[in-house]
Design a protein around this motif. Structure first.
Motif, short mmCIF file in Angstrom:
data_model
loop_
_atom_site.label_atom_id
_atom_site.label_comp_id
_atom_site.label_asym_id
_atom_site.label_seq_id
_atom_site.Cartn_x
_atom_site.Cartn_y
_atom_site.Cartn_z
N TRP A 9 0.81 -1.29 -0.19
CA TRP A 9 0.09 0.00 0.01
C TRP A 9 0.74 1.14 0.17
O TRP A 9 0.57 2.32 -0.66
CB TRP A 9 -0.92 0.05 1.38
N ILE A 10 1.88 1.15 0.78
CA ILE A 10 2.71 2.58 0.97
C ILE A 10 3.62 2.67 -0.41
O ILE A 10 3.70 3.74 -0.86
CB ILE A 10 3.67 2.23 2.30
N TYR A 11 4.45 1.59 -0.80
CA TYR A 11 5.44 1.76 -1.64
C TYR A 11 5.12 1.27 -3.30
O TYR A 11 5.60 1.78 -4.23
CB TYR A 11 6.67 0.70 -1.28
N HIS A 12 4.02 0.71 -3.37
CA HIS A 12 3.43 0.08 -4.61
C HIS A 12 2.17 1.18 -5.03
O HIS A 12 2.00 1.49 -6.31
CB HIS A 12 2.91 -1.40 -4.67
N ARG A 13 1.34 1.26 -4.11
CA ARG A 13 0.15 2.17 -4.46
C ARG A 13 0.38 3.59 -4.01
O ARG A 13 -0.52 4.74 -4.48
CB ARG A 13 -0.97 1.47 -3.57
N GLY A 14 1.28 3.99 -3.08
CA GLY A 14 1.64 5.39 -2.57
C GLY A 14 0.53 5.95 -1.77
O GLY A 14 0.39 7.09 -1.60
N LEU A 15 -0.01 5.01 -0.92
CA LEU A 15 -1.32 5.39 0.03
C LEU A 15 -0.30 6.48 1.12
O LEU A 15 0.59 5.93 1.65
CB LEU A 15 -2.05 4.43 0.63
N ARG A 16 -1.06 7.20 1.79
CA ARG A 16 -0.74 8.03 2.82
C ARG A 16 -1.73 7.98 3.86
O ARG A 16 -1.35 8.58 4.90
CB ARG A 16 -0.63 9.35 2.36
N ASP A 17 -2.83 7.15 3.78
CA ASP A 17 -3.77 7.03 5.11
C ASP A 17 -3.89 5.62 5.26
O ASP A 17 -4.38 4.91 4.28
CB ASP A 17 -5.00 7.73 4.51
N PHE A 18 -3.83 5.25 6.29
CA PHE A 18 -4.07 3.73 6.71
C PHE A 18 -5.47 3.18 6.57
O PHE A 18 -5.89 2.15 6.30
CB PHE A 18 -3.68 3.51 8.41
N SER A 19 -6.27 4.34 6.91
CA SER A 19 -7.73 3.89 6.84
C SER A 19 -8.20 3.49 5.60
O SER A 19 -9.31 2.86 5.01
CB SER A 19 -8.80 5.18 7.08
N GLU A 20 -7.57 3.97 4.27
CA GLU A 20 -7.85 3.37 2.92
C GLU A 20 -7.14 2.04 2.45
O GLU A 20 -7.31 1.59 1.37
CB GLU A 20 -7.10 4.37 1.90
#
Length: 239
Positions: A9-20
């Motif tokens: 989620w962090i490094y492949h999709r670039g998300l910045r919010d755990f809720s997502e």
């Protein structure tokens, strides 16, 4: 298993919010948000030139500022990242050399430069290096990477991880002014390509342009290059 999911989620999709992170249980997402932060360096200023080059002034923890530059070309997109705030070296051609060293960047702050640029370019969820806007990374920004080796190594291992940013080691180049004792470690512990900021073919001239030459002269530097663990016809050192 959960670690791999968060990592992607962090490094492949670039998300910045755990809720997502929707494939994680809701209570786990809540606990992660309570205990951890997903921060990026702050974009203070962004300049875009006519050819698409983007220059970022970024602010990191403690208020220090660094520069990151994205350079688009026909067959690649290269991101130039920094490894230190300021520099201890005083190379005559480098503006960073006129600044004092404030501190080393953390591995998170080095990787964070890639994340910020990907955010700005909309460069997430692309498959294959030919489709990525950022296909290459060069450690040629502010600072001497080999004076912050452990953080640089850890950051590049994250960048090369197949489940995350997934950059090929051959698409990462580390440039050094010639910190001879650390050169072999680049090949052994990172495995990326190596570039030497050479600038002169004689010691008297290089002493003036790249003062670290007074500590490790051209002969010592070339010996280290000849002994570089990954040196081959397909992986040459750039000067």
């Amino acid at each position: 298993m959960r670690i791999e999911q968060v990592w992607q989620w962090i490094y492949h999709r670039g998300l910045r919010d755990f809720s997502e992170m929707t494939n994680l249980a809701k209570d786990l997402r809540t606990r992660l948000a309570d205990q951890f932060m997903l921060e990026r360096p702050e974009v203070v200023e962004r300049q875009i030139s006519a050819d698409g080059t983007r220059k970022y002034l970024l602010r990191v923890a403690g208020g220090g500022e660094i520069e990151t530059v994205y350079i688009p070309e026909a067959d690649r997109g290269t991101l130039c990242v920094s490894s230190q705030i300021g520099c201890t070296l005083t190379c005559s051609f480098c503006h960073t050399g006129t600044q004092r060293l404030v501190r080393n960047l953390t591995a998170a702050e080095i990787v964070g430069q890639i994340l910020v640029a990907r955010d700005d370019l909309g460069d997430w969820n692309r498959s294959g290096p030919e489709k990525r806007l950022i296909s290459n990374v060069v450690l040629m920004g502010m600072g001497e990477p080999l004076y912050n080796f452990e953080a640089v190594r850890d950051a590049m291992r994250i960048a090369m991880d197949g489940a995350g940013l997934a950059l090929s080691r051959r698409r990462i180049t580390l440039s050094t002014s010639g910190v001879v004792p650390e050169i072999a470690r680049v090949g052994e512990e990172i495995g990326c390509l190596l570039a030497i900021s050479f600038h002169a073919t004689t010691d008297p001239v290089r002493d003036q342009l790249v003062p670290i030459n007074r500590k490790w002269n051209i002969a010592a530097l070339l010996d280290a290059c000849r002994a570089y663990p990954r040196l081959s016809n397909s992986e040459r050192i750039t000067f």
